[in-house]
Write a protein that holds these residues in place. Structure first.
Motif, PDB file in Angstrom:
ATOM      1  N   ARG A   1       0.859  -1.192   0.000  1.00 36.43           N
ATOM      2  CA  ARG A   1       0.000   0.000   0.000  1.00 36.43           C
ATOM      3  C   ARG A   1       0.895   1.242   0.000  1.00 36.43           C
TER       4      ARG A   1
ATOM      5  N   ASP B   1       0.242  -5.455   9.536  1.00 35.19           N
ATOM      6  CA  ASP B   1      -0.123  -4.562  10.641  1.00 35.19           C
ATOM      7  C   ASP B   1       0.924  -4.447  11.746  1.00 35.19           C
ATOM      8  N   GLU B   2       2.090  -5.051  11.567  1.00 36.10           N
ATOM      9  CA  GLU B   2       3.145  -4.895  12.579  1.00 36.10           C
ATOM     10  C   GLU B   2       4.230  -3.968  12.064  1.00 36.10           C
ATOM     11  N   ASP B   3       4.573  -2.976  12.872  1.00 29.91           N
ATOM     12  CA  ASP B   3       5.644  -2.046  12.543  1.00 29.91           C
ATOM     13  C   ASP B   3       6.949  -2.844  12.415  1.00 29.91           C
TER      14      ASP B   3
ATOM     15  N   ASN C   1       7.025   4.934   8.240  1.00 24.30           N
ATOM     16  CA  ASN C   1       6.636   3.704   8.929  1.00 24.30           C
ATOM     17  C   ASN C   1       6.285   2.651   7.901  1.00 24.30           C
TER      18      ASN C   1
ATOM     19  N   GLN D   1       0.803  -8.526   3.488  1.00 29.20           N
ATOM     20  CA  GLN D   1       0.557  -7.159   3.026  1.00 29.20           C
ATOM     21  C   GLN D   1       1.537  -6.196   3.678  1.00 29.20           C
TER      22      GLN D   1
ATOM     23  N   LEU E   1       3.488   4.110   5.480  1.00 29.40           N
ATOM     24  CA  LEU E   1       2.818   5.339   5.920  1.00 29.40           C
ATOM     25  C   LEU E   1       3.866   6.331   6.398  1.00 29.40           C
ATOM     26  N   PRO E   2       3.827   7.548   5.893  1.00 31.74           N
ATOM     27  CA  PRO E   2       4.733   8.548   6.435  1.00 31.74           C
ATOM     28  C   PRO E   2       4.347   8.859   7.870  1.00 31.74           C
ATOM     29  N   ALA E   3       5.333   9.090   8.726  1.00 25.44           N
ATOM     30  CA  ALA E   3       5.041   9.511  10.092  1.00 25.44           C
ATOM     31  C   ALA E   3       4.323  10.848  10.046  1.00 25.44           C
TER      32      ALA E   3
ATOM     33  N   TYR F   1       4.796  -1.343   7.707  1.00 28.71           N
ATOM     34  CA  TYR F   1       4.133  -2.399   8.465  1.00 28.71           C
ATOM     35  C   TYR F   1       4.009  -3.651   7.589  1.00 28.71           C
TER      36      TYR F   1
ATOM     37  N   LYS G   1      -2.727   3.363  -5.575  1.00 29.11           N
ATOM     38  CA  LYS G   1      -2.722   3.279  -4.115  1.00 29.11           C
ATOM     39  C   LYS G   1      -2.040   2.017  -3.640  1.00 29.11           C
TER      40      LYS G   1
ATOM     41  N   VAL H   1       2.333  -2.176   4.295  1.00 31.46           N
ATOM     42  CA  VAL H   1       1.752  -0.831   4.271  1.00 31.46           C
ATOM     43  C   VAL H   1       2.860   0.169   4.565  1.00 31.46           C
TER      44      VAL H   1
ATOM     45  N   PHE I   1       9.893  -3.491  14.891  1.00 33.78           N
ATOM     46  CA  PHE I   1       9.856  -4.513  15.943  1.00 33.78           C
ATOM     47  C   PHE I   1       9.987  -5.930  15.381  1.00 33.78           C
TER      48      PHE I   1
END
Lengths: 92, 139
Positions: free
Chosen positions: A6, A63-65, A58, A81, A85-87, A60, A19, A83, A68
């Motif tokens: 994404r 759904d896990e960053d 960021n 998947q 995402l900009p902080a 993921y 997207k 993803v 970690f």
């Protein structure tokens, strides 16, 4: 392996406005390299010259960053998947 | 120009006053492409700092998934400055990564947690270029 990635608004200039794109690889590093092969310039926005993920981006996996889960060495399986995402951050 | 309902404007100001002396932050989501700021989402400042703000990464993902499900986008990204004017700092400008958003800055430097007027200003920040815009409050 097909992985859905994404893409955030600010990086869609590299993906013709899409997207979400598909990439292949068994680690996040390979995914990033595959993205770069198809969407030239995007890697620099994700990774520092030193090879580390950028502090204010960021990523993921399921759904896990990934901070970690091993960063760029995070392993991926078919159907996972990613993803990006900009902080949302700043400071005076 | 940013158009904002008075109710949302007041809620952003109240959030900033409540969190003073730390910086407060959040977004106002709206239907994608509408440029209408409809739904206020207060976020926790994971930095818990008077000089820095950052959305928690897990909450950030949850927020973006929620907006995705609702066909929304961040129309406003807001945060407060607690000791300086309501103008984007160098760091704010460098880290602004939502080209379609209105960046709202509130300064609580004058009255802190107490009642009283605040500076409330809005900007576009694209490729490191800051452009201030008018804010119209709708009743």
């Amino acid at each position: 392996m097909a992985i859905e990635v994404r893409i955030p608004t600010i990086l869609r200039t590299y993906t013709d406005g899409q997207k979400s794109v598909e990439a292949s690889g068994s680690t996040l590093q390979q995914i990033v390299d595959d993205l770069e092969a198809n969407h030239s310039g995007i890697k620099e926005r994700l990774v520092e010259d030193s090879g580390e993920l950028r502090r204010f981006v960021n990523v993921y996996v399921n759904d896990e960053d990934v901070r970690f889960t091993g960063g760029l060495e995070t392993e991926l399986s078919d159907g996972d998947q990613v993803v990006i995402l900009p902080a949302v951050a700043g400071g005076c | 120009m940013l158009k904002l309902d008075r109710e949302i404007r007041d809620a952003i100001v109240a959030h900033a006053k409540r969190d003073h002396p730390d910086e407060a932050c959040g977004i106002v989501a709206g239907p994608e492409g509408s440029d209408t700021a409809a739904r206020l989402v207060e976020m926790v400042n994971a930095a818990g700092s008077p000089t820095f703000y950052e959305f928690d990464s897990t909450e950030l993902l949850r927020l973006y998934r929620e907006m995705d499900d609702n066909d929304e986008e961040p129309v406003v990204v807001y945060h407060s400055h607690t000791a300086t004017e309501a103008y984007p700092s160098r760091t704010d400008t460098d880290l602004a990564q939502e080209p379609n958003a209105h960046y709202v800055l509130v300064s609580t430097r004058e009255h802190g947690n107490s009642a009283g007027p605040v500076e409330f200003r809005s900007y576009r920040i694209v490729d490191g270029v800051v452009t201030e815009e008018d804010v119209t409050i709708q009743e």
